[in-house]
Each structure stands twice: as C-alpha cells, then as structure tokens.
Design an enzyme around this catalytic site. Structure first.
Site, PDB file in Angstrom:
ATOM      1  N   HIS A  16       0.654  -1.116   0.098  1.00 30.80           N
ATOM      2  CA  HIS A  16      -0.062  -0.189  -0.419  1.00 30.80           C
ATOM      3  C   HIS A  16       0.630   1.051   0.042  1.00 30.80           C
ATOM      4  O   HIS A  16       0.748   1.309   1.048  1.00 30.80           O
ATOM      5  CB  HIS A  16      -0.420   0.364   1.027  1.00 30.80           C
ATOM      6  CG  HIS A  16      -1.986   0.842   1.299  1.00 30.80           C
ATOM      7  ND1 HIS A  16      -3.136   1.307   1.659  1.00 30.80           N
ATOM      8  CD2 HIS A  16      -1.457   2.391   0.917  1.00 30.80           C
ATOM      9  CE1 HIS A  16      -4.214   1.824   1.698  1.00 30.80           C
ATOM     10  NE2 HIS A  16      -2.973   3.142   1.299  1.00 30.80           N
ATOM     11  N   HIS A  18       1.946   5.223  -1.763  1.00 30.29           N
ATOM     12  CA  HIS A  18       1.521   6.492  -2.201  1.00 30.29           C
ATOM     13  C   HIS A  18       2.506   7.203  -3.091  1.00 30.29           C
ATOM     14  O   HIS A  18       3.277   7.572  -2.562  1.00 30.29           O
ATOM     15  CB  HIS A  18       0.666   7.393  -1.630  1.00 30.29           C
ATOM     16  CG  HIS A  18      -0.976   7.273  -0.664  1.00 30.29           C
ATOM     17  ND1 HIS A  18      -1.994   6.962  -1.589  1.00 30.29           N
ATOM     18  CD2 HIS A  18      -0.714   6.220  -0.056  1.00 30.29           C
ATOM     19  CE1 HIS A  18      -2.958   6.564  -0.277  1.00 30.29           C
ATOM     20  NE2 HIS A  18      -2.053   6.392   0.101  1.00 30.29           N
ATOM     21  N   LEU A  19       2.595   7.469  -4.185  1.00 23.12           N
ATOM     22  CA  LEU A  19       3.997   7.993  -5.016  1.00 23.12           C
ATOM     23  C   LEU A  19       3.434   9.250  -5.638  1.00 23.12           C
ATOM     24  O   LEU A  19       4.555  10.294  -5.927  1.00 23.12           O
ATOM     25  CB  LEU A  19       4.273   6.810  -5.966  1.00 23.12           C
ATOM     26  CG  LEU A  19       5.270   5.617  -5.634  1.00 23.12           C
ATOM     27  CD1 LEU A  19       5.388   4.688  -7.017  1.00 23.12           C
ATOM     28  CD2 LEU A  19       6.191   6.028  -4.381  1.00 23.12           C
ATOM     29  N   ARG A  20       2.710   9.788  -5.977  1.00 20.48           N
ATOM     30  CA  ARG A  20       1.476  10.832  -6.487  1.00 20.48           C
ATOM     31  C   ARG A  20       2.215  11.196  -7.491  1.00 20.48           C
ATOM     32  O   ARG A  20       2.635  10.209  -7.944  1.00 20.48           O
ATOM     33  CB  ARG A  20       2.241  12.189  -5.735  1.00 20.48           C
ATOM     34  CG  ARG A  20       2.386  11.999  -3.522  1.00 20.48           C
ATOM     35  CD  ARG A  20       1.284  11.703  -2.891  1.00 20.48           C
ATOM     36  NE  ARG A  20       0.682  11.944  -1.490  1.00 20.48           N
ATOM     37  CZ  ARG A  20      -0.620  11.652  -1.464  1.00 20.48           C
ATOM     38  NH1 ARG A  20      -1.523  10.826  -1.507  1.00 20.48           N
ATOM     39  NH2 ARG A  20      -0.434  11.886  -0.039  1.00 20.48           N
ATOM     40  N   ASN A  43      -5.143   7.387  -5.900  1.00 18.39           N
ATOM     41  CA  ASN A  43      -6.038   8.714  -5.743  1.00 18.39           C
ATOM     42  C   ASN A  43      -4.540  10.615  -6.032  1.00 18.39           C
ATOM     43  O   ASN A  43      -4.504  11.036  -4.902  1.00 18.39           O
ATOM     44  CB  ASN A  43      -5.855   8.383  -4.382  1.00 18.39           C
ATOM     45  CG  ASN A  43      -5.122   8.269  -2.973  1.00 18.39           C
ATOM     46  OD1 ASN A  43      -4.274   8.480  -3.437  1.00 18.39           O
ATOM     47  ND2 ASN A  43      -4.947   9.387  -1.859  1.00 18.39           N
ATOM     48  N   LYS A  99      -9.885   0.261  -5.611  1.00 21.83           N
ATOM     49  CA  LYS A  99      -9.541   0.625  -4.834  1.00 21.83           C
ATOM     50  C   LYS A  99     -10.527   1.660  -3.798  1.00 21.83           C
ATOM     51  O   LYS A  99     -11.433   2.389  -4.353  1.00 21.83           O
ATOM     52  CB  LYS A  99      -8.046   1.712  -4.833  1.00 21.83           C
ATOM     53  CG  LYS A  99      -7.838   2.080  -3.444  1.00 21.83           C
ATOM     54  CD  LYS A  99      -7.707   1.190  -2.074  1.00 21.83           C
ATOM     55  CE  LYS A  99      -7.642   2.539  -0.634  1.00 21.83           C
ATOM     56  NZ  LYS A  99      -6.481   2.976  -0.456  1.00 21.83           N
ATOM     57  N   HIS A 136     -11.137   1.543   2.128  1.00 21.71           N
ATOM     58  CA  HIS A 136     -10.065   2.528   2.733  1.00 21.71           C
ATOM     59  C   HIS A 136     -11.943   2.099   3.362  1.00 21.71           C
ATOM     60  O   HIS A 136     -12.934   2.687   2.748  1.00 21.71           O
ATOM     61  CB  HIS A 136     -10.337   3.740   2.172  1.00 21.71           C
ATOM     62  CG  HIS A 136      -9.868   3.825   2.965  1.00 21.71           C
ATOM     63  ND1 HIS A 136      -8.230   4.984   3.360  1.00 21.71           N
ATOM     64  CD2 HIS A 136     -10.656   5.144   4.366  1.00 21.71           C
ATOM     65  CE1 HIS A 136      -8.536   5.743   4.402  1.00 21.71           C
ATOM     66  NE2 HIS A 136      -9.825   6.047   5.456  1.00 21.71           N
ATOM     67  N   HIS A 170      -4.222  -0.595   5.403  1.00 22.86           N
ATOM     68  CA  HIS A 170      -4.419  -0.181   7.022  1.00 22.86           C
ATOM     69  C   HIS A 170      -5.270  -0.086   7.722  1.00 22.86           C
ATOM     70  O   HIS A 170      -5.804   0.637   8.274  1.00 22.86           O
ATOM     71  CB  HIS A 170      -3.839   1.257   6.800  1.00 22.86           C
ATOM     72  CG  HIS A 170      -5.050   2.271   5.738  1.00 22.86           C
ATOM     73  ND1 HIS A 170      -6.493   2.195   6.559  1.00 22.86           N
ATOM     74  CD2 HIS A 170      -5.441   3.258   4.676  1.00 22.86           C
ATOM     75  CE1 HIS A 170      -6.947   2.206   4.826  1.00 22.86           C
ATOM     76  NE2 HIS A 170      -6.458   2.969   4.058  1.00 22.86           N
ATOM     77  N   ASP A 242       1.620   2.377   3.592  1.00 22.07           N
ATOM     78  CA  ASP A 242       0.172   3.874   3.763  1.00 22.07           C
ATOM     79  C   ASP A 242       1.346   4.868   3.545  1.00 22.07           C
ATOM     80  O   ASP A 242       0.877   6.229   3.970  1.00 22.07           O
ATOM     81  CB  ASP A 242      -0.340   3.818   4.623  1.00 22.07           C
ATOM     82  CG  ASP A 242      -1.271   4.656   4.063  1.00 22.07           C
ATOM     83  OD1 ASP A 242      -1.656   5.125   3.082  1.00 22.07           O
ATOM     84  OD2 ASP A 242      -2.718   4.737   5.018  1.00 22.07           O
ATOM     85  N   HIS A 246       3.329  14.078   1.829  1.00 25.27           N
ATOM     86  CA  HIS A 246       2.771  15.800   1.878  1.00 25.27           C
ATOM     87  C   HIS A 246       3.550  16.934   1.711  1.00 25.27           C
ATOM     88  O   HIS A 246       4.555  16.697   2.475  1.00 25.27           O
ATOM     89  CB  HIS A 246       1.805  16.414   2.540  1.00 25.27           C
ATOM     90  CG  HIS A 246       0.561  15.280   1.979  1.00 25.27           C
ATOM     91  ND1 HIS A 246      -0.506  15.709   1.584  1.00 25.27           N
ATOM     92  CD2 HIS A 246       0.407  14.293   3.441  1.00 25.27           C
ATOM     93  CE1 HIS A 246      -1.647  14.592   1.293  1.00 25.27           C
ATOM     94  NE2 HIS A 246      -1.119  13.914   2.741  1.00 25.27           N
ATOM     95  N   ALA A 258      -3.340  14.775   5.910  1.00 18.20           N
ATOM     96  CA  ALA A 258      -2.945  13.393   6.786  1.00 18.20           C
ATOM     97  C   ALA A 258      -2.526  12.999   5.586  1.00 18.20           C
ATOM     98  O   ALA A 258      -2.202  12.624   4.582  1.00 18.20           O
ATOM     99  CB  ALA A 258      -4.281  12.472   7.141  1.00 18.20           C
TER     100      ALA A 258
HETATM  101  O1  DOR Z   1      -3.171   9.363   5.999  1.00 15.97           O
HETATM  102  C1  DOR Z   1      -3.970   9.175   4.413  1.00 15.97           C
HETATM  103  N1  DOR Z   1      -2.755   9.321   3.694  1.00 15.97           N
HETATM  104  N2  DOR Z   1      -4.245   8.355   4.534  1.00 15.97           N
HETATM  105  C2  DOR Z   1      -5.639   7.981   3.246  1.00 15.97           C
HETATM  106  O2  DOR Z   1      -6.577   6.979   2.892  1.00 15.97           O
HETATM  107  C3  DOR Z   1      -4.677   9.029   1.929  1.00 15.97           C
HETATM  108  C4  DOR Z   1      -3.417   9.078   2.849  1.00 15.97           C
HETATM  109  C5  DOR Z   1      -2.936  10.488   1.053  1.00 15.97           C
HETATM  110  O3  DOR Z   1      -3.125   9.738  -0.023  1.00 15.97           O
HETATM  111  O4  DOR Z   1      -2.043  11.396   1.775  1.00 15.97           O
HETATM  112 ZN    ZN Z   2      -3.673   4.664   0.925  1.00 20.13          ZN
END
Ligand code: DOR
Ligand code: ZN
Length: 339
Positions: A16, A18-20, A43, A99, A136, A170, A242, A246, A258
């Site tokens: 899981h 996130h690579l943006r 996302n 997802k 999620h 998660h 996860d 950011h 988050a």
């Molecule tokens: O803390 C989180 N950040 N929870 C998520 O479900 C998404 C993630 C994000 O994409 O920043």
């Molecule tokens: Zn996530």
C-alpha cells in the site's frame, strides 16, 4: 542488543503505497527502491479511473525509478463498472485491483462510493473475474470509531461475495484482526506507524503533524494486538506502509494533510522492531511471503540485507523543488540497509 545481526529479505513488497505524481513522484519513487515492488494507490488529482491513465502513470513511475527494477501493482479508483470496463482493466499490463474509498473519507476521495448497493453487479463480476477489492474501511462517524463502525460493511461484503478477495487496508484496531479470523476471503495490510504509535504519540503532548494520518492511530491495546499479529506473521496480514508524502508546507499547517511518510526507513525500522521482539524469522513472510501467496505475485528478483548498524534519518528529503519530512526525522534508527 547483540552486535552483528543481519537479515536478507527476498523481494520485500509494500502492499500500500502513495507515490503521487510530477515532481513529488520524482522525489519519492527512488526512496522506495529497496522494495522489489508495491501496490500503488490511485488517489491522484483527478483519481486514476481508467486503464489508459493507469498505464501512463505506471510508466511515469518506472521513469522516476530511473532503471531500478520495481514491480508496479497498479490500482484503479473504484466506481461502478460495466463488464466491458472490467475486462479492459484486467487486460491492462500491471493491473492489480480496485481501491474502494467511501466518498470523501480521506485525501482526494471525493469521487468515491456513496452507496455500496450500486456497486453490487460490479462486485459480482469482480469476484467471477478474480479481481481483488482493496478497501479504505472507515465510516463517517466519530474519528476514533470509524474503522470499528465499518467492520459491519466488511462483514457484509465478505458474506455477500464469498469468492471476492477483499483487503482491509491499513487496519488500526484489534477488532479488525478479529474479523480477519472469521472470513477466509478477507486479508489486511498494516502500516509501520500503526505497529508502533497510539493517538498519544499524535496528540497526547504537543501535536505531531507528521504522525497524523487516516485512519488515525488508536489505543495501546489496538497497537499491541496489531504488533503481535505482525510479529507472528499472521498468514493474512501483509505489510503496506501507506507511506503518504505531502509537501512540508501542507503538513506543518493549519488544516494539516493526513499521511505519514515512511518509505525510506520502513525496512530498517521493521527489522529493528522484529529484532527487538526476537521475531526476525517472521519478517520475510510479513513483508513478502504472505502477499505473494495471497495474490499469487511473482515480483522482480531483489534481495535487501538489513543490519544493526545505525541509520541517520534526514530532517527532510529535498529534490525537484519538493520537501518532505519523514517519520523519525533527525533521529537515529538502530538498523539500516546494508549497501
Ligand atoms: O493518511 C492518509 N493519507 N490516509 C489515506 O487514506 C490517504 C493518504 C494520502 O493519500 O495522503
Ligand atoms: Zn493509503
């Protein structure tokens, strides 16, 4: 601790991640390259909803990895699909699963599912086609109760679609682990931070924005149950960081985004954690074996050796005009990757 310990992992996977995109992708992708592969979250803005966009994103990730072999298990943002759309997805190289986000539950999930009944035919077809559903699992209730409240939805899904592979992403509660015992078609991922911290670490003293994520860290009893399940390599529990970068200015801000950024230190910190609890022998299954068995994966060949030599965690990672603060920023971990 005994000096001179080390462990070599075969094909560690982050189930899981996130690579943006854009400059952030260029900064963070190489920081996951000790892993052999990862399940990539969809996302983005806008979310990755069609196979063509998914394939293009997968290629941008490969480019950002600059030649480093890395198995990209791509996901699509779940919305109701026709059979034709599901076939298109299933035939797209690198496609892993859908997802599902409840609408508006977390970062960039506004287009998620508001009414699960509308997804019934899609889920039936996914189960027939062997396409995994990653979820999620949070309700819109009180923040500490959101996962517990969602367990009824998981129970409903697991009962209605007994052959659908459903992953509770998660998980953060002991109750979610109990549900895992009840249904063979459920599996789960757990992050690094949820094995280590509780809400006290986030908000018990001065607020720690870099530990703020969704789902929020819970009670000591939850953390302890998750840790025991991971240390014992529960056969349907997998590591999924996860890791959710950011920009620093979006974390150290009023309206803090988050997400905890752990990718560059996840493997050293996991090795340290498992070594401390005399469970190093179970780390391979937790970070790779279980995932390969559950999903039938065959990732690129990659071995990573971790040893009990300190790692200095940077105060921030900076490149391409981006700046991201990791968990343990400026601290020393007692394990590191052997280069
Ligand atoms: O803390 C989180 N950040 N929870 C998520 O479900 C998404 C993630 C994000 O994409 O920043
Ligand atoms: Zn996530």
């Amino acid at each position: 601790m005994m000096a001179g310990m080390e462990i070599t992992l075969n094909a560690p996977l982050d189930m899981h991640l996130h690579l943006r995109d854009g400059d952030m992708l260029k900064l963070v992708a190489p920081l996951s390259s000790d892993f052999a592969g990862a399940v990539i979250m969809p996302n983005l803005v806008p979310p990755v909803t069609d196979p063509g966009a998914m394939l293009a994103y997968s290629e941008r990730i490969a480019a950002a990895m600059s030649g480093e072999p890395f198995s990209r298990y791509m996901t699509l943002f779940f919305t109701a699909q026709t059979e034709q759309q599901l076939r298109m997805a299933a035939e797209t190289p690198g496609f892993f699963g859908y997802k599902l986000y409840p609408a508006g539950i977390t970062t960039n999930s506004e287009g998620g599912v508001a009414n699960l009944a509308e997804a019934d035919s899609t889920l039936n077809m996914m189960q027939d086609m062997g396409i995994p559903l990653l979820v999620h699992g949070e309700s819109h209730g009180f923040v500490m109760d959101r996962e517990a409240e969602f367990l009824a939805v998981y129970r409903n899904l697991a009962t209605r679609y007994p052959r659908l592979r459903i992953c509770m992403e998660h998980i953060t509660t002991a109750a979610a682990l109990q549900l895992l015992e009840e249904f063979e078609n459920l599996c789960a991922t757990v992050t690094l931070q949820h094995l280590i911290i509780t809400l006290d670490d986030v908000a018990g003293g001065a607020l720690q924005p870099h530990l703020f994520c969704k789902p929020i860290a819970k009670r000591p009893g939850d953390r302890d149950a998750l840790l025991q399940a991971a240390l014992s390599a529960h056969p349907r529990l997998m590591f999924g960081s996860d890791s959710a970068p950011h920009p620093r200015c979006r974390k150290e801000a009023c309206g803090c985004a988050a997400g905890v950024f752990t990718a560059p230190l996840a493997l050293p910190r996991l090795a340290e954690l498992f070594a401390t609890h005399h469970a190093l022998d179970n780390l391979q299954d937790f970070v790779s074996g279980n995932a390969c068995r559950i999903y039938g994966l065959n990732p690129v060949q990659k071995q990573v050796t971790l040893h009990d030599t300190p790692m200095q965690v940077p105060t921030a990672y900076r490149s391409y005009g981006q700046q991201v603060v990791p968990m343990y920023a400026g601290e020393q971990l007692s394990w590191s990757v052997k280069r």
